[in-house]
Design an enzyme around this catalytic site. Sequence first.
Site, mmCIF file in Angstrom:
data_model
loop_
_atom_site.group_PDB
_atom_site.id
_atom_site.type_symbol
_atom_site.label_atom_id
_atom_site.label_comp_id
_atom_site.label_asym_id
_atom_site.label_seq_id
_atom_site.Cartn_x
_atom_site.Cartn_y
_atom_site.Cartn_z
ATOM 1 N N HIS A 27 34.908 40.665 29.548
ATOM 2 C CA HIS A 27 34.372 40.838 30.898
ATOM 3 C C HIS A 27 33.342 41.974 30.877
ATOM 4 O O HIS A 27 33.507 42.957 30.167
ATOM 5 C CB HIS A 27 35.493 41.149 31.885
ATOM 6 N N LYS A 33 41.166 42.210 38.850
ATOM 7 C CA LYS A 33 40.721 43.527 38.371
ATOM 8 C C LYS A 33 41.833 44.564 38.621
ATOM 9 O O LYS A 33 42.995 44.228 38.470
ATOM 10 C CB LYS A 33 39.395 43.904 39.032
#
Length: 244
Positions: A93, A9
């Site tokens: 995602h 991330k």
Amino acid sequence: MRCVVANWKMNLRSEEAHAFCEDLLLHIAPEPQAEVGIAPPFTLLSLVSGLVRPKGLHVFGQNGHAEDKGAFTGEISMPQLRDVGCSGVLLGHSERRQFFGETDAALAKKIKAAWQWDLLPLLCIGETLAQRDAGETLAVLGQQLSILSQTGPGPLWVAYEPVWAIGTGRRAEAPQVLEAHGFIRAELIRHGACADYEVPILYGGSVTPESFPELLNIPEVAGGLVGGASLDPHKFAALVKQAG
Ligand code: PGA
């Protein structure tokens, strides 16, 4: 085929990423049985791919644009991902869907663009808590996978990530994972996605070395997409070992 992918991330800087990769490579077997991937932020792709690609690990972008180039400030294209050593790209995602308005229509185009540039798409799907509580889980998964009728078949990995289990420490129960993965496999077959390609289905959402072995025992769970635990090289190495 078992697969373990680290989703960093928006975390880590160069020095930390460098240290992570060196540490990880020390702690995993030279030729791990599992397919191992790291999805760093864009700024670290060159660095990470330089360190881990020679050791046979995959590097994934966390997103990619459907167009090859052009006036799309702040975006990165599939050929640019290839250029810095990526072999794959995460697509869809839930954080992209939730915070950045990623749509199924855009994802269909992105999958095709990834294939055009020889990148492996790792398509993430999953229901929110409200959708699960409303009994809509399978309908949501079916909808998210319906883009495969537009893309046709190609090399693909899928990750089932219940949104309510991401970063919450709350993992889905085995029967929930079994049901979702079984349904996803049936949908993949129905869309013709598995006729010529092995399409592994990874589980994601608060995966840790404590929970992973049980998850790997569930039919159709081929590995994990890991956020929080993937920021610790020792934990990530343990996951790689468990998958191997
Ligand atoms: P988590 O993240 O392991 O921290 O829950 C998983 C993901 O978002 O892919």
